[in-house]
Design a protein around this motif. Structure first.
Motif, short mmCIF file in Angstrom:
data_model
loop_
_atom_site.label_atom_id
_atom_site.label_comp_id
_atom_site.label_asym_id
_atom_site.label_seq_id
_atom_site.Cartn_x
_atom_site.Cartn_y
_atom_site.Cartn_z
N TRP A 16 0.84 -1.21 0.00
CA TRP A 16 0.00 0.00 0.00
C TRP A 16 0.87 1.25 0.00
O TRP A 16 0.65 2.20 -0.77
CB TRP A 16 -0.89 -0.04 1.23
CG TRP A 16 -2.13 0.77 1.20
CD1 TRP A 16 -2.47 1.77 0.31
CD2 TRP A 16 -3.24 0.65 2.10
NE1 TRP A 16 -3.71 2.27 0.62
CE2 TRP A 16 -4.19 1.60 1.71
CE3 TRP A 16 -3.50 -0.16 3.19
CZ2 TRP A 16 -5.40 1.76 2.39
CZ3 TRP A 16 -4.69 -0.01 3.87
CH2 TRP A 16 -5.64 0.95 3.47
N VAL A 17 1.88 1.27 0.86
CA VAL A 17 2.79 2.42 0.93
C VAL A 17 3.57 2.56 -0.37
O VAL A 17 3.77 3.67 -0.87
CB VAL A 17 3.75 2.27 2.13
CG1 VAL A 17 4.84 3.33 2.10
CG2 VAL A 17 2.97 2.36 3.44
N SER A 18 4.00 1.43 -0.93
CA SER A 18 4.75 1.48 -2.19
C SER A 18 3.90 2.04 -3.33
O SER A 18 4.39 2.82 -4.16
CB SER A 18 5.25 0.08 -2.56
OG SER A 18 6.13 -0.42 -1.57
N LEU A 19 2.63 1.65 -3.37
CA LEU A 19 1.73 2.20 -4.38
C LEU A 19 1.53 3.70 -4.17
O LEU A 19 1.61 4.49 -5.12
CB LEU A 19 0.37 1.48 -4.32
CG LEU A 19 0.34 0.01 -4.76
CD1 LEU A 19 -1.04 -0.58 -4.49
CD2 LEU A 19 0.71 -0.14 -6.23
N ALA A 20 1.28 4.09 -2.92
CA ALA A 20 1.06 5.50 -2.61
C ALA A 20 2.27 6.34 -2.98
O ALA A 20 2.14 7.48 -3.47
CB ALA A 20 0.73 5.67 -1.13
N ASN A 21 3.46 5.79 -2.78
CA ASN A 21 4.69 6.51 -3.11
C ASN A 21 4.83 6.73 -4.61
O ASN A 21 5.61 7.58 -5.04
CB ASN A 21 5.90 5.75 -2.57
CG ASN A 21 7.16 6.56 -2.63
OD1 ASN A 21 7.18 7.75 -2.33
ND2 ASN A 21 8.26 5.91 -3.01
N ASN A 22 4.07 5.99 -5.39
CA ASN A 22 4.07 6.15 -6.85
C ASN A 22 2.76 6.77 -7.35
O ASN A 22 2.40 6.61 -8.51
CB ASN A 22 4.30 4.79 -7.52
CG ASN A 22 5.74 4.33 -7.38
OD1 ASN A 22 6.60 4.74 -8.16
ND2 ASN A 22 6.02 3.50 -6.38
N LYS A 23 2.06 7.45 -6.43
CA LYS A 23 0.83 8.18 -6.76
C LYS A 23 -0.27 7.25 -7.28
O LYS A 23 -1.08 7.62 -8.12
CB LYS A 23 1.11 9.28 -7.79
CG LYS A 23 2.27 10.21 -7.45
CD LYS A 23 2.05 10.88 -6.10
CE LYS A 23 3.23 11.80 -5.76
NZ LYS A 23 3.16 12.34 -4.38
N ILE A 24 -0.28 6.04 -6.76
CA ILE A 24 -1.34 5.08 -7.08
C ILE A 24 -2.20 4.92 -5.83
O ILE A 24 -1.69 4.56 -4.77
CB ILE A 24 -0.76 3.73 -7.52
CG1 ILE A 24 0.12 3.89 -8.77
CG2 ILE A 24 -1.87 2.71 -7.77
CD1 ILE A 24 0.86 2.63 -9.17
N GLY A 25 -3.47 5.21 -5.97
CA GLY A 25 -4.37 5.13 -4.83
C GLY A 25 -4.89 3.73 -4.62
O GLY A 25 -5.08 2.97 -5.58
N ALA A 26 -5.15 3.37 -3.37
CA ALA A 26 -5.65 2.03 -3.06
C ALA A 26 -6.46 2.07 -1.77
O ALA A 26 -6.39 3.03 -1.00
CB ALA A 26 -4.49 1.04 -2.91
N SER A 27 -7.22 1.01 -1.55
CA SER A 27 -7.89 0.80 -0.27
C SER A 27 -7.85 -0.69 0.01
O SER A 27 -7.52 -1.50 -0.87
CB SER A 27 -9.34 1.31 -0.29
OG SER A 27 -10.14 0.53 -1.16
N LEU A 28 -8.18 -1.07 1.23
CA LEU A 28 -8.15 -2.48 1.60
C LEU A 28 -9.55 -2.91 1.99
O LEU A 28 -10.17 -2.32 2.88
CB LEU A 28 -7.18 -2.69 2.77
CG LEU A 28 -6.75 -4.14 3.03
CD1 LEU A 28 -5.99 -4.70 1.85
CD2 LEU A 28 -5.91 -4.22 4.30
#
Length: 213
Positions: free
Chosen positions: A149-161
């Motif tokens: 999740w953090v890795s995605l966010a660091n690449n401006k990719i949004g996510a939820s769980l």
């Protein structure tokens, strides 16, 4: 006789780079399909994050399935159809469907699973700790999920769980031909960030933490 000189503690600023990364991770409930990054790059990023995540006894119990395109859509269609029998009214189902469709509007989904064959083998091999291995596997899941999740966010990719297991477990296993010993633990829809994260509240630190000296 030896003389010891006790020096005062030297003040220094701790490195907060990791905290900055952690604070980028937020639940994005409006994911979109406007990503320009290659699918394989997303998969490698997540795989690397999972493999870098610790597990008890280095058991490596975390499994992940990456869904793109029609497979991503198929997952959320399964969830929507399955929930129809669980929601009491048509109005309530319409609200549920809007939520499901918001995840379907994303670019892809990561399924997180635990290899229960490994868990059961550890229970047999180390009976002294047998009661802990399922819990430790869950801890491994949490660490891996957060790191992705953090890795995605660091690449401006949004996510939820999301957690629609266990009611979709058998349907998902059948649809995507998953091994019977892989137990579904979470679903992570992701995509471009089409809407901001909501406000986040933090509890009072005096209630959450205790420091003893």
């Amino acid at each position: 006789m030896f003389e010891y000189q006790i020096s005062e503690k030297v003040e220094f600023i701790l490195n907060n780079e990791l905290l900055d990364l952690l604070n980028q991770r937020r639940s994005i409930y409006a994911p979109g399909k406007n990503l320009t990054v290659d699918d394989d790059a997303i998969v490698k990023l997540a795989e690397d994050a999972i493999q870098a995540s610790p597990t008890a006894f280095n058991s490596q119990t975390v499994r992940a399935v990456f869904l793109f395109g029609d497979k991503h859509d198929q997952l959320w269609d399964i969830v929507a159809k399955r929930l129809k029998s669980e929601v009491p009214t048509e109005a309530a189902y319409e609200n549920t469907l809007r939520k499901i469709n918001s995840f379907k509007a994303g670019y892809g989904t990561i399924l997180y699973l635990t290899d229960m064959a490994v868990v059961h083998q550890l229970e047999n091999d180390f009976p002294l700790y047998a009661d802990n291995f399922a819990t430790w596997a869950e801890q491994g899941q949490g660490i891996a999920q957060n790191n992705v999740w953090v890795s995605l966010a660091n690449n401006k990719i949004g996510a939820s769980l999301q957690h629609y297991n266990p009611i979709i477990d058998e349907l998902v296993a059948d649809a995507f031909d998953l091994p019977s010993n892989w137990m579904l633990r979470a679903q992570m829809p992701f995509g471009s960030i089409e809407g901001p994260a909501g406000e986040k509240d933090y509890m009072d630190r005096n209630q959450q933490f205790k420091v003893l000296k």
